[in-house]
Design a protein around this motif. Structure first.
Motif, PDB file in Angstrom:
ATOM      1  N   SER A 170       1.422 -11.503  10.806  1.00 55.17           N
ATOM      2  CA  SER A 170       1.025  -9.865  11.738  1.00 55.17           C
ATOM      3  C   SER A 170       0.194 -10.315  12.200  1.00 55.17           C
ATOM      4  CB  SER A 170       0.944  -9.050  10.618  1.00 55.17           C
ATOM      5  OG  SER A 170      -0.102  -9.278   9.328  1.00 55.17           O
TER       6      SER A 170
ATOM      7  N   GLY B 191      -4.871 -13.587   5.456  1.00 61.35           N
ATOM      8  CA  GLY B 191      -3.926 -13.791   5.111  1.00 61.35           C
ATOM      9  C   GLY B 191      -3.737 -12.930   3.374  1.00 61.35           C
ATOM     10  N   THR B 192      -2.237 -12.785   3.261  1.00 64.57           N
ATOM     11  CA  THR B 192      -2.020 -12.519   1.406  1.00 64.57           C
ATOM     12  C   THR B 192      -2.038 -13.124   0.758  1.00 64.57           C
ATOM     13  OG1 THR B 192       0.307 -12.070   2.299  1.00 64.57           O
ATOM     14  CG2 THR B 192      -1.103  -9.840   2.771  1.00 64.57           C
ATOM     15  N   ASP B 193      -2.281 -14.640   0.869  1.00 66.41           N
ATOM     16  CA  ASP B 193      -2.023 -15.633   0.293  1.00 66.41           C
ATOM     17  C   ASP B 193      -3.271 -16.551  -0.242  1.00 66.41           C
ATOM     18  OD1 ASP B 193       0.245 -15.371  -0.773  1.00 66.41           O
ATOM     19  OD2 ASP B 193       1.337 -16.273   0.657  1.00 66.41           O
TER      20      ASP B 193
ATOM     21  N   GLU C 165      -3.827 -22.424   1.100  1.00 65.39           N
ATOM     22  CA  GLU C 165      -3.637 -21.201   0.867  1.00 65.39           C
ATOM     23  C   GLU C 165      -3.199 -21.384  -0.611  1.00 65.39           C
ATOM     24  OE1 GLU C 165      -1.169 -18.707   3.822  1.00 65.39           O
ATOM     25  OE2 GLU C 165      -0.504 -20.078   3.451  1.00 65.39           O
TER      26      GLU C 165
ATOM     27  N   TYR D  76      -3.649  -8.717   5.940  1.00 67.78           N
ATOM     28  CA  TYR D  76      -2.665  -8.386   6.411  1.00 67.78           C
ATOM     29  C   TYR D  76      -1.630  -9.953   6.221  1.00 67.78           C
ATOM     30  CZ  TYR D  76      -5.036  -5.235   9.541  1.00 67.78           C
ATOM     31  OH  TYR D  76      -5.878  -3.997   9.619  1.00 67.78           O
ATOM     32  N   SER D  77      -0.759  -9.613   6.173  1.00 72.21           N
ATOM     33  CA  SER D  77       0.678 -10.885   6.215  1.00 72.21           C
ATOM     34  C   SER D  77       0.494 -12.349   7.088  1.00 72.21           C
ATOM     35  CB  SER D  77       1.773 -10.901   5.737  1.00 72.21           C
ATOM     36  OG  SER D  77       2.059 -10.494   7.289  1.00 72.21           O
TER      37      SER D  77
ATOM     38  N   GLU E  73      -7.494 -10.122   4.742  1.00 73.10           N
ATOM     39  CA  GLU E  73      -6.339 -10.641   3.761  1.00 73.10           C
ATOM     40  C   GLU E  73      -5.864  -9.393   3.382  1.00 73.10           C
ATOM     41  OE1 GLU E  73      -8.145 -13.223   0.281  1.00 73.10           O
ATOM     42  OE2 GLU E  73      -9.391 -12.132   0.857  1.00 73.10           O
TER      43      GLU E  73
END
Length: 173
Positions: free
Chosen positions: A102, A135-137, A153, A98-99, A96
């Motif tokens: 990426s 992921g960051t979302d 997300e 990392y976007s 989480e």
């Protein structure tokens, strides 16, 4: 002997400075044009109007130059609480940070269910399964197929709330 060429050269240069009347035909044309066209007197300039001050009477109205007044006129729609929000109290998982752009899906494994292999930006490969977050979302993995990871997300909307968005991570070739 050397004085004679210098004297001749000086005389030749002085002859070049003699004024030539190359503008005689132009002077003749201007004189002819002035003689043939009748001149008339110009109209007098109009008299300026005297200054009359005007009282400003719009001081109580909204200023068209004030940005704050325009922003108030465009008030945001009321926030509707749809009940969607991320669980901010749960511990964050490793992927989480990392976007999603990426991260790269590099394969799958079958071990007590299907696992996906994810390469992170530092080059290491980590495994994830259905129910993990990446992921960051706040992306939660819903399904893993041979070449795709489906996730849901939770992203902020423009009114201070949250909405769900489907996204996917596909197998990198």
């Amino acid at each position: 002997m050397s004085r004679i060429p210098v004297a001749l050269l000086s005389a030749l240069l002085l002859c070049g400075c003699e004024p030539a009347d190359n503008t005689a035909d132009l002077r003749d044309f201007v004189a002819l044009t002035k003689a043939s066209s009748p001149g008339r007197a110009l109209d007098p300039l109009p008299q300026p109007q005297p200054y009359q001050p005007v009282a400003y009477s719009a001081q109580d109205l909204k200023s068209p130059f004030a940005i704050a007044s325009m922003l108030k006129a465009q008030a945001a729609p009321p926030r509707i609480d749809n009940g969607i929000r991320p669980d901010l109290d749960r511990p964050r998982e490793e992927l989480e940070k990392y976007s999603l752009g990426s991260l790269k899906m590099v394969g799958t494994l079958e071990r007590d269910g299907r696992l996906a292999l994810i390469r992170v930006p530092d080059g290491t490969v980590q495994t994830v399964q259905v129910g993990n977050f990446i992921g960051t979302d706040y992306g939660k993995i819903l399904q893993i197929s041979d070449n795709r990871i489906e996730l849901l997300e939770i992203v902020p909307d423009n009114n201070g709330g949250w909405v769900e968005r489907r996204n996917a991570l596909t197998l990198a070739e």
